[in-house]
Design a protein around this motif. Structure first.
Motif, PDB file in Angstrom:
ATOM      1  N   GLU A 293       0.838  -1.207   0.000  1.00 32.91           N
ATOM      2  CA  GLU A 293       0.000   0.000   0.000  1.00 32.91           C
ATOM      3  C   GLU A 293       0.873   1.258   0.000  1.00 32.91           C
ATOM      4  O   GLU A 293       0.593   2.229  -0.706  1.00 32.91           O
ATOM      5  CB  GLU A 293      -0.922  -0.004   1.220  1.00 32.91           C
ATOM      6  CG  GLU A 293      -1.950  -1.125   1.243  1.00 32.91           C
ATOM      7  CD  GLU A 293      -3.121  -0.887   0.314  1.00 32.91           C
ATOM      8  OE1 GLU A 293      -3.211   0.219  -0.275  1.00 32.91           O
ATOM      9  OE2 GLU A 293      -3.946  -1.813   0.171  1.00 32.91           O
ATOM     10  N   SER A 297       1.130   4.225  -2.896  1.00 32.89           N
ATOM     11  CA  SER A 297       0.945   5.625  -2.533  1.00 32.89           C
ATOM     12  C   SER A 297       2.143   6.472  -2.953  1.00 32.89           C
ATOM     13  O   SER A 297       1.994   7.586  -3.478  1.00 32.89           O
ATOM     14  CB  SER A 297       0.719   5.742  -1.023  1.00 32.89           C
ATOM     15  OG  SER A 297       0.692   7.092  -0.618  1.00 32.89           O
ATOM     16  N   GLN A 300       2.101   6.951  -6.744  1.00 29.87           N
ATOM     17  CA  GLN A 300       1.079   7.916  -7.134  1.00 29.87           C
ATOM     18  C   GLN A 300       1.496   9.352  -6.791  1.00 29.87           C
ATOM     19  O   GLN A 300       1.207  10.278  -7.549  1.00 29.87           O
ATOM     20  CB  GLN A 300      -0.244   7.557  -6.461  1.00 29.87           C
ATOM     21  CG  GLN A 300      -0.854   6.265  -6.993  1.00 29.87           C
ATOM     22  CD  GLN A 300      -2.030   5.774  -6.177  1.00 29.87           C
ATOM     23  OE1 GLN A 300      -2.190   6.139  -4.992  1.00 29.87           O
ATOM     24  NE2 GLN A 300      -2.877   4.946  -6.770  1.00 29.87           N
ATOM     25  N   TYR A 301       2.190   9.505  -5.676  1.00 30.20           N
ATOM     26  CA  TYR A 301       2.672  10.829  -5.297  1.00 30.20           C
ATOM     27  C   TYR A 301       3.664  11.359  -6.335  1.00 30.20           C
ATOM     28  O   TYR A 301       3.556  12.519  -6.782  1.00 30.20           O
ATOM     29  CB  TYR A 301       3.344  10.769  -3.923  1.00 30.20           C
ATOM     30  CG  TYR A 301       4.073  12.037  -3.559  1.00 30.20           C
ATOM     31  CD1 TYR A 301       3.381  13.156  -3.080  1.00 30.20           C
ATOM     32  CD2 TYR A 301       5.459  12.143  -3.719  1.00 30.20           C
ATOM     33  CE1 TYR A 301       4.058  14.339  -2.774  1.00 30.20           C
ATOM     34  CE2 TYR A 301       6.138  13.321  -3.409  1.00 30.20           C
ATOM     35  CZ  TYR A 301       5.418  14.409  -2.938  1.00 30.20           C
ATOM     36  OH  TYR A 301       6.087  15.571  -2.637  1.00 30.20           O
ATOM     37  N   ARG A 372       8.377   8.646   3.479  1.00 28.54           N
ATOM     38  CA  ARG A 372       7.729   9.657   2.636  1.00 28.54           C
ATOM     39  C   ARG A 372       8.518  10.972   2.628  1.00 28.54           C
ATOM     40  O   ARG A 372       8.617  11.637   1.594  1.00 28.54           O
ATOM     41  CB  ARG A 372       6.305   9.905   3.142  1.00 28.54           C
ATOM     42  CG  ARG A 372       5.449  10.833   2.285  1.00 28.54           C
ATOM     43  CD  ARG A 372       5.284  10.289   0.851  1.00 28.54           C
ATOM     44  NE  ARG A 372       4.249  10.993   0.137  1.00 28.54           N
ATOM     45  CZ  ARG A 372       3.040  10.508  -0.106  1.00 28.54           C
ATOM     46  NH1 ARG A 372       2.723   9.278   0.311  1.00 28.54           N
ATOM     47  NH2 ARG A 372       2.153  11.189  -0.780  1.00 28.54           N
TER      48      ARG A 372
END
Length: 389
Positions: A293, A297, A300-301, A372
């Protein structure tokens, strides 16, 4: 905070990714987003198993016993719906080692071996270092997506190809091959009696709602003609522990591979690799599900940020792995200029696309398996450098 958001310093840990910046990029002033390992801690059950094993304090010769093999068998069945026999398993320090062993065991000098370019750089060395001939089946790049050129695939097999090294999922383009694509390849390999050596090290790292299909699982015939190389190393960030395995259903081929392993002095796994492999496969499901997951993410970022701020640069559509293949052709730079721009202007350490074959000359490979905050900083640097060039 998610375990995948925690930041851990890897400097001065003898990390290739973090401690080899000066030799690779000629500067320490880059954010490393290159070599394919993750900046995430392994599952705690793996760490605990390693600590518990070290408490014993005796590190003599070790065996890969039935319990370890059973963890592999159950993992592959649970995650990939493939029933394998534990007797099909052989063990080696890494998938690249396994590829070298398979090429030496199952082909002869001057034999032709097919690869689908652009592709993982060691594939070239695995073939050429043993005096075999590379035959390329370049992937078709259309509408930001890679597909197999089956007409070319068959034409190349007709040239007398003896083996095909499949990258599945594909590194660097991130394709997770669909059943129909795999079936077309297997039919042609059976028609022309071509052995398949399948590198499936990224098999667990598909994005949610995508499924990896082991090519050998498609039929009894192709199962008999395929050698599959897998490992927990990419999945759980265990590359430094050197634990991988080869699945060879055909007994004659398996004996040849094991004879080659023995000839090269490769015997089983080290104690810690053995321990980590078993623990990861017994207890790593929930950790992996969360990781998948996170990686989606992150992908996509990056896609959204580039589309918004520098739409001329695009992320190739992919279905798996934590490696993004970024099309930089709009920058109109040759491979050397592109590499130098990313190092000295963006100050980001990426893999140069040309290293995967001439088809990758205008691409860069980005590793997004990091917290992130690290990802956002790397993307910010790239956007700013391109906007200011």
């Amino acid at each position: 905070m998610s375990i995948f958001e925690e930041q851990h310093s890897r400097k001065n840990t003898r990390s290739v990714k973090w401690d080899m910046l000066k030799p690779v990029f000629q500067t320490d002033d880059v954010l490393p987003m290159w070599v394919a390992d993750m900046d995430f801690r392994a599952p705690e059950q793996v760490n605990e198993a390693l600590i518990e094993r070290s408490k014993h304090g005796i590190y003599g010769y070790t065996i890969v016993d039935d319990a370890v093999k059973d963890s592999v068998v159950k993992w592959i069945h649970r995650r990939h719906y493939w029933h394998i026999d534990p007797n099909w398993l052989s063990f080696s320090p890494g998938v690249v080692t396994s590829l070298h062993m398979a090429v030496q065991a199952l082909t002869e000098p001057n034999d032709k071996i097919l690869i689908q370019t652009p592709v993982y750089t060691p594939f070239y060395n695995v073939i050429e270092s043993h005096d075999r001939q590379i035959v390329k089946n370049p992937l078709r790049y259309e509408d930001n997506y890679y597909q197999i050129d089956f007409d070319d695939f068959e034409a190349k097999l007709k040239q007398g190809v003896k083996a095909f090294i499949l990258c599945s999922p594909h590194n660097p383009v991130g394709r997770v091959w669909k059943r129909e694509e795999l079936e077309k390849m297997t039919k042609l390999c059976l028609d022309y009696n071509v052995t398949i050596i399948s590198d499936e090290i990224h098999c667990d790292l598909t994005f949610p709602n995508e499924r990896h299909i082991p090519i050998a699982s498609l039929s009894k015939e192709i199962n008999d003609q395929t050698v599959t190389c897998m490992a927990p190393s990419k999945t759980f960030n265990l590359a430094g522990l050197q634990a991988s395995y080869i699945i060879t259903p055909n007994q004659e081929r398996r004996k040849k591979i094991e004879a080659q392993l023995s000839k090269q002095g490769v015997h089983g796994l080290n104690i810690m690799g053995n321990t980590a492999l078993e623990a990861a496969y017994l207890y790593g499901d929930s950790w992996l599900d969360e990781l998948r997951e996170v990686l989606l993410s992150h992908k996509q970022y990056v896609e959204e940020m580039l589309k918004t701020h520098i739409p001329e640069i695009t992320v190739t559509h992919s279905e798996g792995t934590y490696l993004l293949w970024i099309d930089c052709s709009a920058l109109n730079m040759d491979p050397k200029e592109l590499r130098e721009f990313m190092i000295h202007k963006a100050k980001v350490g990426l893999n140069t696309g040309k290293d995967y074959g001439k088809e990758g000359s205008t691409f860069m490979r980005m590793n997004i398996a990091c917290p992130r905050a690290t990802l956002e900083e790397g993307v910010r640097r790239i956007i700013q450098a391109i906007q200011n060039r």
